[in-house]
Design a protein around this motif. Structure first.
Motif, PDB file in Angstrom:
ATOM      1  N   TRP A 145       0.824  -1.214   0.000  1.00 55.71           N
ATOM      2  CA  TRP A 145       0.000   0.000   0.000  1.00 55.71           C
ATOM      3  C   TRP A 145       0.856   1.261   0.000  1.00 55.71           C
ATOM      4  O   TRP A 145       0.587   2.212  -0.740  1.00 55.71           O
ATOM      5  N   ALA A 146       1.917   1.266   0.818  1.00 49.72           N
ATOM      6  CA  ALA A 146       2.758   2.460   0.934  1.00 49.72           C
ATOM      7  C   ALA A 146       3.464   2.800  -0.371  1.00 49.72           C
ATOM      8  O   ALA A 146       3.766   3.969  -0.629  1.00 49.72           O
ATOM      9  N   THR A 147       3.697   1.808  -1.199  1.00 48.32           N
ATOM     10  CA  THR A 147       4.421   2.038  -2.456  1.00 48.32           C
ATOM     11  C   THR A 147       3.501   2.111  -3.670  1.00 48.32           C
ATOM     12  O   THR A 147       3.985   2.119  -4.801  1.00 48.32           O
ATOM     13  N   ASP A 148       2.198   2.142  -3.434  1.00 43.66           N
ATOM     14  CA  ASP A 148       1.242   2.201  -4.552  1.00 43.66           C
ATOM     15  C   ASP A 148       0.352   3.433  -4.394  1.00 43.66           C
ATOM     16  O   ASP A 148      -0.674   3.398  -3.719  1.00 43.66           O
ATOM     17  N   PRO A 149       0.732   4.558  -5.031  1.00 46.85           N
ATOM     18  CA  PRO A 149      -0.044   5.798  -4.885  1.00 46.85           C
ATOM     19  C   PRO A 149      -1.464   5.704  -5.415  1.00 46.85           C
ATOM     20  O   PRO A 149      -2.297   6.551  -5.093  1.00 46.85           O
ATOM     21  N   SER A 150      -1.747   4.671  -6.213  1.00 44.12           N
ATOM     22  CA  SER A 150      -3.108   4.550  -6.754  1.00 44.12           C
ATOM     23  C   SER A 150      -4.111   4.116  -5.691  1.00 44.12           C
ATOM     24  O   SER A 150      -5.320   4.303  -5.850  1.00 44.12           O
ATOM     25  N   LEU A 151      -3.623   3.527  -4.603  1.00 48.52           N
ATOM     26  CA  LEU A 151      -4.515   3.117  -3.519  1.00 48.52           C
ATOM     27  C   LEU A 151      -4.809   4.313  -2.621  1.00 48.52           C
ATOM     28  O   LEU A 151      -3.921   5.132  -2.363  1.00 48.52           O
ATOM     29  N   PRO A 152      -6.031   4.433  -2.104  1.00 46.48           N
ATOM     30  CA  PRO A 152      -6.368   5.585  -1.259  1.00 46.48           C
ATOM     31  C   PRO A 152      -5.609   5.546   0.065  1.00 46.48           C
ATOM     32  O   PRO A 152      -5.197   4.485   0.543  1.00 46.48           O
ATOM     33  N   ASP A 153      -5.434   6.720   0.665  1.00 44.32           N
ATOM     34  CA  ASP A 153      -4.709   6.799   1.934  1.00 44.32           C
ATOM     35  C   ASP A 153      -5.370   5.978   3.035  1.00 44.32           C
ATOM     36  O   ASP A 153      -4.689   5.470   3.933  1.00 44.32           O
ATOM     37  N   ASP A 154      -6.698   5.850   3.023  1.00 45.82           N
ATOM     38  CA  ASP A 154      -7.391   5.109   4.081  1.00 45.82           C
ATOM     39  C   ASP A 154      -7.627   3.639   3.717  1.00 45.82           C
ATOM     40  O   ASP A 154      -8.444   2.960   4.334  1.00 45.82           O
ATOM     41  N   HIS A 155      -6.917   3.152   2.728  1.00 43.87           N
ATOM     42  CA  HIS A 155      -7.099   1.766   2.270  1.00 43.87           C
ATOM     43  C   HIS A 155      -6.882   0.769   3.411  1.00 43.87           C
ATOM     44  O   HIS A 155      -7.635  -0.204   3.538  1.00 43.87           O
ATOM     45  N   ILE A 156      -5.881   1.001   4.236  1.00 48.51           N
ATOM     46  CA  ILE A 156      -5.592   0.129   5.373  1.00 48.51           C
ATOM     47  C   ILE A 156      -6.454   0.493   6.578  1.00 48.51           C
ATOM     48  O   ILE A 156      -6.981  -0.369   7.283  1.00 48.51           O
ATOM     49  N   LEU A 157      -6.612   1.784   6.813  1.00 51.39           N
ATOM     50  CA  LEU A 157      -7.246   2.258   8.038  1.00 51.39           C
ATOM     51  C   LEU A 157      -8.766   2.093   8.055  1.00 51.39           C
ATOM     52  O   LEU A 157      -9.355   1.870   9.119  1.00 51.39           O
ATOM     53  N   LYS A 158      -9.404   2.220   6.924  1.00 52.78           N
ATOM     54  CA  LYS A 158     -10.874   2.229   6.890  1.00 52.78           C
ATOM     55  C   LYS A 158     -11.490   0.960   7.490  1.00 52.78           C
ATOM     56  O   LYS A 158     -12.356   1.048   8.379  1.00 52.78           O
ATOM     57  N   PRO A 159     -11.092  -0.253   7.047  1.00 50.66           N
ATOM     58  CA  PRO A 159     -11.715  -1.455   7.646  1.00 50.66           C
ATOM     59  C   PRO A 159     -11.342  -1.646   9.109  1.00 50.66           C
ATOM     60  O   PRO A 159     -12.140  -2.175   9.891  1.00 50.66           O
ATOM     61  N   ILE A 160     -10.145  -1.199   9.501  1.00 51.38           N
ATOM     62  CA  ILE A 160      -9.732  -1.328  10.898  1.00 51.38           C
ATOM     63  C   ILE A 160     -10.569  -0.411  11.783  1.00 51.38           C
ATOM     64  O   ILE A 160     -11.080  -0.820  12.834  1.00 51.38           O
ATOM     65  N   ARG A 161     -10.729   0.822  11.356  1.00 56.57           N
ATOM     66  CA  ARG A 161     -11.531   1.774  12.136  1.00 56.57           C
ATOM     67  C   ARG A 161     -12.976   1.313  12.253  1.00 56.57           C
ATOM     68  O   ARG A 161     -13.636   1.541  13.279  1.00 56.57           O
ATOM     69  N   PHE A 162     -13.478   0.659  11.217  1.00 56.11           N
ATOM     70  CA  PHE A 162     -14.853   0.173  11.226  1.00 56.11           C
ATOM     71  C   PHE A 162     -15.057  -0.840  12.351  1.00 56.11           C
ATOM     72  O   PHE A 162     -16.006  -0.734  13.148  1.00 56.11           O
ATOM     73  N   VAL A 163     -14.146  -1.828  12.460  1.00 52.47           N
ATOM     74  CA  VAL A 163     -14.277  -2.853  13.494  1.00 52.47           C
ATOM     75  C   VAL A 163     -14.048  -2.259  14.885  1.00 52.47           C
ATOM     76  O   VAL A 163     -14.762  -2.582  15.843  1.00 52.47           O
ATOM     77  N   MET A 164     -13.054  -1.375  14.998  1.00 51.00           N
ATOM     78  CA  MET A 164     -12.808  -0.727  16.300  1.00 51.00           C
ATOM     79  C   MET A 164     -14.013   0.083  16.751  1.00 51.00           C
ATOM     80  O   MET A 164     -14.376   0.084  17.932  1.00 51.00           O
ATOM     81  N   GLN A 165     -14.647   0.767  15.811  1.00 51.26           N
ATOM     82  CA  GLN A 165     -15.822   1.562  16.149  1.00 51.26           C
ATOM     83  C   GLN A 165     -16.975   0.674  16.615  1.00 51.26           C
ATOM     84  O   GLN A 165     -17.698   1.019  17.568  1.00 51.26           O
ATOM     85  N   LEU A 166     -17.130  -0.483  15.979  1.00 48.77           N
ATOM     86  CA  LEU A 166     -18.177  -1.415  16.411  1.00 48.77           C
ATOM     87  C   LEU A 166     -17.935  -1.885  17.842  1.00 48.77           C
ATOM     88  O   LEU A 166     -18.866  -1.987  18.647  1.00 48.77           O
TER      89      LEU A 166
END
Length: 413
Positions: A317-338
């Motif tokens: 992810w860090a080396t692929d600018p085509s992926l969004p910045d929240d590509h890693i964080l979004k699913p993690i934040r979702f579960v933590m929020q639940l």
């Protein structure tokens, strides 16, 4: 032979001497500070069968007393377990706080609910509320021997000091009304320990006097766990608890099961119907709660499997600018929020997600995000490591010194 070969050389001139003394200066290498490691999440607790394989050489058990610390513990062990436990305790030593009520909670009577534990002062998430050694430890499934299981248990109780024996008989018994029913008291109050050192690989359980007074909630504000190195139980705050507030732990094996499943489990094991905040929700809100818990439970194993290879995923992810910045964080934040919404935590799962999220935030150069997450992770880590945040405090103090700092930012630019 040439003339003058043996003659001494003329002394150097002042100019020559000065030039020799002023040797060219070599610049000292600049030493970079060692990279701060983002703490590794603790391993998931292994699955331990309730009934293990009995050692081939014998099925006989021994009753013994361990005196490591202030509270003697009467144990029922298979052969070689005692020696393995003693060796472990010899290497770790007694914990200075074990056997103390760290925040001195009060046991109070609750109308219509028996008794419960209440704080006497405010505690923060991660604070230890109680540390205590068990009075009794045995395999969860008491083995069949020439003596009956009931006889074995009576022998164990007889070996307790008089004060501990009197305390044992004061514990609640949800199975029968007989105040001397040893089996009923144990089945009501036993806490899972897991596997102990030695050849027997089945579950063990312990009876801990003070922990037995913590009531249940499906949205607990504290958790209890067994620490093998100190041969004791800890109760630790999962979130801030105000002075005078009741302290709750969970009796449920699976915190992410539905309300109906939890109610059935609690009724069959402890003969009560839970009336905690989660179980009293109206039907529509309860259904939403069940969905949230089901999502967490269904994704738990997948997330823990992904954790094993997360650094490869982060690097990609860090080396692929085509992926969004929240590509890693979004699913993690979702579960933590639940988990936050449900107030139903799996500490190992949460810390596994925090480790990945922290590396992603460092890669993005999000200092405020790292500090907030690392401080929270430090508090949760203390629930499993006494007064030790495993290094999360260092991450919060200087996230720029982690090896992940700015990796994503540099790639995008």
């Amino acid at each position: 032979m040439k003339r003058g070969f043996l003659k001494s050389k003329a002394p150097p001139s002042r100019t020559d001497a000065a030039s020799q003394s002023e040797a060219p200066r070599v610049a000292k290498p600049v030493t970079k500070p060692l990279a701060i490691a983002i703490p590794v999440a603790p391993p998931q607790d292994p699955d331990v069968p309730r009934v293990g394989r009995v050692p081939a050489q014998t099925s006989n058990c021994i009753i013994t007393t361990l005196t490591n610390g202030n509270t003697p513990t009467v144990c029922l062990f298979y052969p070689d377990t005692k020696e393995a436990v003693i060796e472990l305790l010899k290497n770790s030593g007694p914990h200075p706080e074990l056997d103390l009520l760290v925040t001195m909670p009060n046991i109070k009577a609750i109308p219509g609910q028996g008794r419960g534990m209440f704080t006497t002062k405010a505690v923060k998430a991660g604070d230890h509320i109680l540390a205590e050694r068990p009075m009794l430890v045995s395999p969860e499934a008491v083995p069949v021997m020439p003596s009956s299981p009931a006889d074995l248990l009576e022998l164990m109780i007889g070996k307790l000091p008089a004060v501990s024996r009197a305390a044992f008989y004061k514990l609640h018994n949800c199975k029968t009304s007989d105040p001397r029913d040893i089996r009923g008291i144990i089945d009501t109050n036993a806490l899972a320990i897991g596997r102990l050192p030695g050849p027997y690989d089945g579950m063990h359980a312990g009876i801990v006097y003070s922990v037995s007074f913590f009531n249940h909630s499906c949205t607990p504000n504290a958790e209890h766990h067994w620490d093998m190195k100190n041969f004791g139980f800890y109760v630790t705050a999962l979130r801030p608890i105000a002075a005078g507030e009741q302290i709750y732990i969970s009796y449920c094996g699976d915190p992410f099961s539905s309300r109906a499943e939890r109610q059935e489990d609690l009724s069959s094991k402890y003969s009560f119907t839970c009336a905690c905040a989660s179980c009293k929700l109206p039907k529509d809100l309860s259904s939403r709660s069940d969905v949230r818990r089901k999502i967490i439970g269904s994704r738990k194993q997948a997330l823990l499997q992904e954790h094993k290879k997360h650094e490869d995923t982060l690097t990609a992810w860090a080396t692929d600018p085509s992926l969004p910045d929240d590509h890693i964080l979004k699913p993690i934040r979702f579960v933590m929020q639940l988990m936050e919404e449900e107030q139903a935590f799996d500490i190992v799962l949460w810390l596994s997600l925090a480790e990945i999220a922290c590396k992603a935030l460092c890669a993005l150069g999000d200092r405020a995000g790292v500090v907030e997450l690392a401080q929270k992770a430090a508090a949760y880590t203390k629930t499993r490591k006494y007064c030790d945040d495993a290094g999360w405090g260092k991450v919060a103090a200087a996230p720029e010194h982690t090896k992940w700092w700015g990796k994503r930012k540099k790639t995008v630019e």
